[in-house]
Design a protein around this motif. Structure first.
Motif, PDB file in Angstrom:
ATOM      1  N   ARG A  85      -3.120   4.880  -9.026  1.00  0.00           N
ATOM      2  CA  ARG A  85      -2.177   5.002  -7.920  1.00  0.00           C
ATOM      3  C   ARG A  85      -2.155   3.729  -7.075  1.00  0.00           C
ATOM      4  O   ARG A  85      -1.111   3.303  -6.607  1.00  0.00           O
ATOM      5  CB  ARG A  85      -2.527   6.213  -7.052  1.00  0.00           C
ATOM      6  N   ALA A  86      -3.296   3.115  -6.882  1.00  0.00           N
ATOM      7  CA  ALA A  86      -3.380   1.915  -6.043  1.00  0.00           C
ATOM      8  C   ALA A  86      -2.782   0.701  -6.735  1.00  0.00           C
ATOM      9  O   ALA A  86      -2.159  -0.136  -6.087  1.00  0.00           O
ATOM     10  CB  ALA A  86      -4.832   1.627  -5.679  1.00  0.00           C
ATOM     11  N   GLU A  87      -2.946   0.608  -8.027  1.00  0.00           N
ATOM     12  CA  GLU A  87      -2.542  -0.576  -8.788  1.00  0.00           C
ATOM     13  C   GLU A  87      -1.092  -0.998  -8.574  1.00  0.00           C
ATOM     14  O   GLU A  87      -0.830  -2.155  -8.266  1.00  0.00           O
ATOM     15  CB  GLU A  87      -2.812  -0.333 -10.274  1.00  0.00           C
ATOM     16  N   ASP A  89       0.866  -0.551  -6.164  1.00  0.00           N
ATOM     17  CA  ASP A  89       1.223  -0.787  -4.765  1.00  0.00           C
ATOM     18  C   ASP A  89       1.053  -2.242  -4.339  1.00  0.00           C
ATOM     19  O   ASP A  89       1.469  -2.619  -3.261  1.00  0.00           O
ATOM     20  CB  ASP A  89       0.397   0.108  -3.839  1.00  0.00           C
ATOM     21  N   HIS A  94      -2.472   0.652   2.060  1.00  0.00           N
ATOM     22  CA  HIS A  94      -2.551   1.865   1.242  1.00  0.00           C
ATOM     23  C   HIS A  94      -3.381   1.608  -0.018  1.00  0.00           C
ATOM     24  O   HIS A  94      -4.295   2.354  -0.349  1.00  0.00           O
ATOM     25  CB  HIS A  94      -1.128   2.303   0.898  1.00  0.00           C
ATOM     26  N   ALA A  95      -3.060   0.530  -0.724  1.00  0.00           N
ATOM     27  CA  ALA A  95      -3.780   0.168  -1.950  1.00  0.00           C
ATOM     28  C   ALA A  95      -5.245  -0.144  -1.638  1.00  0.00           C
ATOM     29  O   ALA A  95      -6.145   0.275  -2.373  1.00  0.00           O
ATOM     30  CB  ALA A  95      -3.118  -1.020  -2.628  1.00  0.00           C
TER      31      ALA A  95
END
Length: 136
Positions: A85-87, A89, A94-95
């Motif tokens: 999910r972070a990648e 962004d 957020h990331a």
């Protein structure tokens, strides 16, 4: 025998979730579907929303993980889901929060469950490099 079957089924189910997320991540047009699968996975597998997850401080996140008493397989899945999910962004708060929480999950896997993998070690190094570069 029942316990072994349960863990095998849980492992297979969680692996399917990760495979689906990986497949969606590679398709630019699937960003919305990726978010839906991510949100559904957090809600059904981990009983938390993304908003709740992001609002937890690192200490509160550690306490939440401890209270949930997740298996090592489930923790590893959580780490992979957060990392995926972070990648996409890029470089934002957020990331950074998701990556810091991914490191926290890796720490718990190593300290509580005595588990490491080459994949997780590589991801940890990439996360630490990202956090150094972006001052998080």
């Amino acid at each position: 025998m029942y316990r072994k079957d349960y863990f095998l089924n849980e492992t297979q189910r969680l692996a399917q979730i990760i495979a689906r997320l990986l497949g969606l991540k590679d398709k630019a047009e699937s960003r919305e579907e990726l978010q839906q699968v991510y949100n559904h996975t957090l809600a059904t597998e981990f009983s938390i929303t993304e908003k709740e997850l992001l609002e937890l401080s690192l200490e509160d996140f550690k306490a939440w993980l401890t209270n949930q008493n997740f298996s090592a397989v489930k923790l590893d899945t959580l780490a992979q889901v957060l990392y995926l999910r972070a990648e996409p962004d890029g470089h934002n708060e957020h990331a950074s929060l998701l990556m810091q929480k991914t490191i926290t999950v890796y720490d718990m896997l190593e300290q509580e469950h005595h588990q490491q993998s080459f994949e997780n070690i590589g991801k940890r190094a990439a996360i630490q490099n990202y956090l150094k570069q972006h001052g998080a």
